[in-house]
Design a protein around this motif. Structure first.
Motif, mmCIF file in Angstrom:
data_model
loop_
_atom_site.group_PDB
_atom_site.id
_atom_site.type_symbol
_atom_site.label_atom_id
_atom_site.label_comp_id
_atom_site.label_asym_id
_atom_site.label_seq_id
_atom_site.Cartn_x
_atom_site.Cartn_y
_atom_site.Cartn_z
ATOM 1 N N ARG A 259 -26.055 -40.714 37.115
ATOM 2 C CA ARG A 259 -26.223 -40.391 38.536
ATOM 3 C C ARG A 259 -26.270 -38.883 38.708
ATOM 4 O O ARG A 259 -25.367 -38.173 38.272
ATOM 5 C CB ARG A 259 -25.059 -40.977 39.342
ATOM 6 N N THR A 260 -27.329 -38.377 39.355
ATOM 7 C CA THR A 260 -27.475 -36.936 39.543
ATOM 8 C C THR A 260 -26.417 -36.422 40.509
ATOM 9 O O THR A 260 -26.267 -36.942 41.621
ATOM 10 C CB THR A 260 -28.869 -36.590 40.077
ATOM 11 N N ILE A 261 -25.671 -35.400 40.079
ATOM 12 C CA ILE A 261 -24.637 -34.823 40.945
ATOM 13 C C ILE A 261 -24.927 -33.376 41.313
ATOM 14 O O ILE A 261 -24.204 -32.779 42.105
ATOM 15 C CB ILE A 261 -23.245 -34.917 40.284
ATOM 16 N N GLY A 262 -25.983 -32.803 40.742
ATOM 17 C CA GLY A 262 -26.321 -31.427 41.110
ATOM 18 C C GLY A 262 -27.439 -30.876 40.263
ATOM 19 O O GLY A 262 -27.733 -31.370 39.177
ATOM 20 N N THR A 263 -28.079 -29.868 40.819
ATOM 21 C CA THR A 263 -29.148 -29.145 40.119
ATOM 22 C C THR A 263 -28.889 -27.660 40.275
ATOM 23 O O THR A 263 -28.496 -27.199 41.350
ATOM 24 C CB THR A 263 -30.523 -29.501 40.697
ATOM 25 N N VAL A 264 -29.076 -26.913 39.203
ATOM 26 C CA VAL A 264 -28.797 -25.483 39.239
ATOM 27 C C VAL A 264 -29.799 -24.763 38.346
ATOM 28 O O VAL A 264 -30.348 -25.356 37.417
ATOM 29 C CB VAL A 264 -27.344 -25.207 38.764
ATOM 30 N N VAL A 265 -30.039 -23.497 38.652
ATOM 31 C CA VAL A 265 -30.892 -22.669 37.810
ATOM 32 C C VAL A 265 -30.009 -21.915 36.823
ATOM 33 O O VAL A 265 -29.042 -21.260 37.215
ATOM 34 C CB VAL A 265 -31.715 -21.674 38.651
ATOM 35 N N PRO B 161 -35.492 -18.001 33.646
ATOM 36 C CA PRO B 161 -34.709 -19.004 34.366
ATOM 37 C C PRO B 161 -35.198 -20.420 34.046
ATOM 38 O O PRO B 161 -36.394 -20.662 33.948
ATOM 39 C CB PRO B 161 -34.956 -18.642 35.837
ATOM 40 N N GLN B 162 -34.239 -21.325 33.877
ATOM 41 C CA GLN B 162 -34.566 -22.728 33.603
ATOM 42 C C GLN B 162 -33.704 -23.612 34.496
ATOM 43 O O GLN B 162 -32.560 -23.282 34.798
ATOM 44 C CB GLN B 162 -34.302 -23.087 32.133
ATOM 45 N N LYS B 163 -34.251 -24.758 34.892
ATOM 46 C CA LYS B 163 -33.513 -25.679 35.748
ATOM 47 C C LYS B 163 -32.648 -26.607 34.901
ATOM 48 O O LYS B 163 -33.090 -27.103 33.864
ATOM 49 C CB LYS B 163 -34.480 -26.499 36.612
ATOM 50 N N MET B 164 -31.423 -26.850 35.360
ATOM 51 C CA MET B 164 -30.531 -27.817 34.725
ATOM 52 C C MET B 164 -30.147 -28.891 35.733
ATOM 53 O O MET B 164 -29.649 -28.579 36.818
ATOM 54 C CB MET B 164 -29.265 -27.137 34.193
ATOM 55 N N ILE B 165 -30.404 -30.139 35.386
ATOM 56 C CA ILE B 165 -30.011 -31.283 36.206
ATOM 57 C C ILE B 165 -28.743 -31.855 35.594
ATOM 58 O O ILE B 165 -28.705 -32.171 34.400
ATOM 59 C CB ILE B 165 -31.121 -32.348 36.243
ATOM 60 N N ALA C 223 -22.184 -22.687 40.163
ATOM 61 C CA ALA C 223 -22.708 -23.508 41.246
ATOM 62 C C ALA C 223 -21.672 -24.501 41.770
ATOM 63 O O ALA C 223 -21.966 -25.278 42.674
ATOM 64 C CB ALA C 223 -23.939 -24.266 40.764
ATOM 65 N N GLY C 224 -20.474 -24.492 41.194
ATOM 66 C CA GLY C 224 -19.433 -25.392 41.659
ATOM 67 C C GLY C 224 -19.561 -26.805 41.150
ATOM 68 O O GLY C 224 -18.972 -27.722 41.718
ATOM 69 N N LEU C 225 -20.311 -27.022 40.087
ATOM 70 C CA LEU C 225 -20.478 -28.365 39.545
ATOM 71 C C LEU C 225 -19.299 -28.703 38.631
ATOM 72 O O LEU C 225 -18.736 -27.822 37.972
ATOM 73 C CB LEU C 225 -21.790 -28.467 38.770
ATOM 74 N N PRO C 226 -18.922 -29.979 38.564
ATOM 75 C CA PRO C 226 -17.728 -30.379 37.786
ATOM 76 C C PRO C 226 -17.998 -30.421 36.287
ATOM 77 O O PRO C 226 -17.992 -31.477 35.662
ATOM 78 C CB PRO C 226 -17.411 -31.766 38.349
ATOM 79 N N MET C 227 -18.229 -29.269 35.705
ATOM 80 C CA MET C 227 -18.498 -29.185 34.275
ATOM 81 C C MET C 227 -17.183 -29.219 33.502
ATOM 82 O O MET C 227 -16.231 -28.517 33.856
ATOM 83 C CB MET C 227 -19.232 -27.887 33.954
ATOM 84 N N PRO C 228 -17.110 -29.998 32.435
ATOM 85 C CA PRO C 228 -15.889 -29.977 31.616
ATOM 86 C C PRO C 228 -15.853 -28.708 30.779
ATOM 87 O O PRO C 228 -16.875 -28.224 30.315
ATOM 88 C CB PRO C 228 -16.055 -31.214 30.719
ATOM 89 N N TYR C 229 -14.671 -28.150 30.575
ATOM 90 C CA TYR C 229 -14.563 -26.942 29.758
ATOM 91 C C TYR C 229 -13.096 -26.663 29.492
ATOM 92 O O TYR C 229 -12.192 -27.194 30.155
ATOM 93 C CB TYR C 229 -15.188 -25.736 30.451
#
Length: 720
Positions: free
Chosen positions: A639-645, A629-633, A659-665
């Motif tokens: 501006r930090t909008i979330g942190t997830v493993v 596992p690695q942390k992604m900021i 994690a519900g973060l607004p990732m483009p895809y």
């Protein structure tokens, strides 16, 4: 069994059923009467709404495994009151007795189902149901599973070597309040039960020893009785907000050693017993079912009245059990009371109060019986996947099939896209989620989507599509994606050049344009195939050309007969065609054909803006994955909008979306570039295909859909 650990050797153990019953007591008759032998209407309703379940099974080698399955409501298909099936990811096919419990996000009680695994087709496992009953809410309430997660406790150093010393394991357990525990008796019985506790559900004693409190419950004590007959045990633990699962298996004993019980006391109140597990295997992995279920998102929790009340269902089961036990008037009275208006709500209030009272007496503070409120912190996102089922598998050629798909739920919606775009299909293949991009071959706007798949030697998904997928099977689709498309009406002249399965996006264009009865644009297709029997859509193309004379012309090149289509052949065809000055050119096929067409059109001074091309690309068989596992900021313009493993087995995009973060895809398979993010810190390895240009790589961009972190990373999702 030989115990090498001193803690296990020295601990006082319970070894007989009499000792267990003396300590725990015997369950009330009503507890056993709530167990039914088949799925009634209430059970089927739960299965239709549950997005995830814990599943315990043994493979053909006798290795016990516990995992989480599902990913979307209704993932478990009910074939009859005594038979269900669902995709089973991970290693080993289920063999023999199995057990599971279904979770409803925001609901405390769970539905437990026990039975026997009877067969497996591809990743689909079939279970013959033998028992079903409602499990009380204490485990979920103890864990606060549906509440916003508390910060993890301090990470203590794990003494000694062993599986629990593996990277990420101790960190995971330091934050895990909930697990599913599987055990088996000496015969044909299996049990998978929920366990929850605060602040954590299990305590590491050393590198190979785990301690799990056994607090008061309904006195069935199935796990304890099973361990007296077979000490093999497995579990799967969760951390709220994360999409990974900790898988553990080993051998267990029951202890009432006071010194050990004191270490897991709550407000001075120790449990009556505990399980000591000599761990043989422990590993944290990403779990597709957890990621797709959205169970940590409060918006996915059904509101009051939207979910079936499992306590009311348990009362109905009690009435059934009482009647089967010749309870006579008692069963009638239970049904009569249940039919009184308002009784179900009163029963829920009484049970919730009983839960809170009992848990406070055990030392639990802040006991809440509901799920997380929808106004509590947390990002709400829609699921990026659309669950579909296969309604038809149509053989086009010996090496190509068309899958006809529609929404898996009761409600059907149209598939909207532009002719020429592609969709990403997601399926469980041999227990692994596999993603592949395929162009739509049908016209947009219909409730059914057609995807045509050509067999590729060694291709994991294409082989599955040709040999493993049947009518009724479920897949997921993401999309549409891609810039290779045209409008609903063709240009004055549309010139199409395709080879092999490159015809699929062209077919969508042709079907769409010819459906416009008022259209008058000319469509010319040059299509290269190996042989006549390999012409995909050959009969339909002939029929369409005959029914639309002057609008569609089709020219076939058969490489076995005519040789490979090269630049000279393309030039002769285009010159003879004499397209209008404003004609648009669409090309899809292998790279040699693409290059030949580019040369011809460049020599004919066709502007680049009029040329559209789609390359053959496919996801790698072995995409890059994390090993720990690695942390992604995640940042947006710094501006930090979330942190997830990012769990082992996940990409940056998988973890961010879970994690519900607004990732483009868009495509999620490395071909479109929509998921490009800038790497601000850390190290990322990337799989292929990868459409980034050398300039984009030099500027620090990575593709989140094929990128995996090798360290803590920071990425910026601002527009690129």
């Amino acid at each position: 069994m030989s115990w090498e650990n001193k803690t296990l050797l020295d601990a006082r153990r319970l070894t007989t059923a009499t000792q267990v019953e003396t300590l725990v007591g015997r369950p009330a008759a009503a507890v056993m009467l709530k167990q039914i032998s088949e799925l009634d209407e209430g059970c089927r309703t739960v299965l239709a709404r549950s997005p995830i379940a814990a599943f315990g099974y043994r493979d053909a080698d006798g290795t016990g495994r516990t995992t989480f399955v599902g990913g979307a409501p209704g993932f478990a298909r009910v074939h009859s009151p005594t038979r269900i099936s669902f995709p089973l990811p991970g290693p080993g096919a289920a063999d023999g007795p199995v057990s599971m419990f279904f979770l409803l996000p925001g609901v405390g009680e769970v539905l437990r189902v026990n039975g026997t695994a009877t067969r497996r087709r591809g990743a689909e496992t079939t279970v013959d149901v033998e028992q079903a009953y409602v499990h009380c809410a204490q485990a979920v309430l103890r864990s606060r599973l549906w509440q916003p997660p508390a910060p993890p406790g301090p990470l203590a150093e794990v003494p000694g070597d062993g599986p629990l010393s593996r990277p990420g394991v101790a960190e995971f357990l330091a934050a895990s309040p909930f697990l599913a525990l599987s055990s088996w008796d000496g015969g044909r019985g299996s049990d998978t039960s929920p366990r929850g506790d605060q602040p954590v559900v299990a305590r590491i004693l050393d590198g190979r020893t785990l301690l799990i409190p056994d607090r008061k419950g309904n006195k069935r004590a199935d796990t304890l009785h099973n361990l007296l007959e077979d000490d093999r045990i497995s579990l799967a633990a969760l951390v709220p907000g994360r999409s990974g699962v900790l898988h553990v298996r080993g051998r267990g004993v029951i202890t009432d050693e006071p010194a050990l019980l004191e270490t897991v006391a709550l407000r001075g109140m120790p449990p009556h017993a505990a399980l000591l597990i000599d761990v043989e295997h422990a590993e944290v992995t990403g779990n597709d079912a957890v990621a797709r279920s959205r169970m940590w998102n409060p918006e996915s929790h059904p509101g009051r009245g939207a979910a079936p009340d499992l306590m009311v269902m348990a009362s109905e089961h009690l009435a059934i059990g009482t009647a089967n036990a010749k309870g006579g008037p008692t069963a009638f009275l239970l049904r009569a009371i249940g039919a009184i208006p308002g009784v179900s709500r009163l029963l829920r209030l009484v049970m919730d109060r009983a839960y809170r009272s009992g848990l406070r007496k055990e030392g639990y503070d802040d006991v809440r019986t509901g799920g997380a409120r929808r106004d509590e912190p947390g990002t709400t996102v829609e699921s990026p996947l659309r669950e579909v089922r296969v309604t038809e598998v149509r053989r086009e050629t010996p090496s190509a099939v068309t899958l006809v798909l529609e929404d898996a739920g009761e409600r059907r919606a149209a598939f909207d896209f532009r002719p020429g775009q592609f969709f990403t299909l997601v399926a469980d293949v041999d227990g692994r989620p596999v993603r592949r991009a395929y162009s739509a071959s049908s016209a947009p706007g219909a409730e059914r989507l057609e995807i045509t798949v050509k067999q590729v030697a060694g291709g994991r998904f294409s082989t599955h599509a040709h040999r493993g997928i049947g009518v009724g099977d479920r897949l997921a689709v993401r999309g549409p994606s891609g810039t290779f498309h045209a409008g609903a009406r063709p240009p004055a002249d549309a010139v199409l050049v395709a080879a092999g399965s490159g015809i699929t996006p062209m077919m969508s264009m042709i079907r769409t344009w010819l459906a416009d009865r008022d259209g008058d644009g000319r469509i010319a297709l040059l299509y290269s195939s190996r042989a006549e029997e390999e012409i995909i859509f050959g009969d339909e193309l002939a029929r369409l050309a005959a029914s639309a004379p002057g609008r569609l012309t089709v020219t076939h090149v058969l490489t076995r007969r005519d040789g490979r289509l090269d630049a000279d052949g393309v030039r002769r065809w285009v010159t003879a065609l004499s397209p209008a000055a404003g004609a648009h050119y669409f090309v899809c096929g292998p790279e040699p054909l693409m290059e030949a067409v580019r040369q011809v059109l460049s020599a004919l001074d066709v502007p680049d803006a009029l040329v559209h091309h789609e390359r053959y690309t496919s996801a790698p068989e072995d995409a890059a994955v994390t090993t720990v596992p690695q942390k992604m900021i995640v940042e947006e313009d710094g501006r930090t909008i979330g942190t997830v493993v990012v769990e082992p087995g996940q990409t940056l995009l998988d973890a961010g979306l879970a994690a519900g973060l607004p990732m483009p895809y868009s495509c999620t398979v490395g071909t479109c570039g929509e998921c490009m993010v800038r790497l601000r810190g850390g190290e990322v390895t990337q799989g292929r295909p990868n459409c980034l240009t050398p300039e984009q790589r030099a500027d620090g961009y990575v593709l989140a859909c094929v990128g995996c972190p090798l360290s803590t990373v920071t990425v910026d999702v601002a527009g690129h």
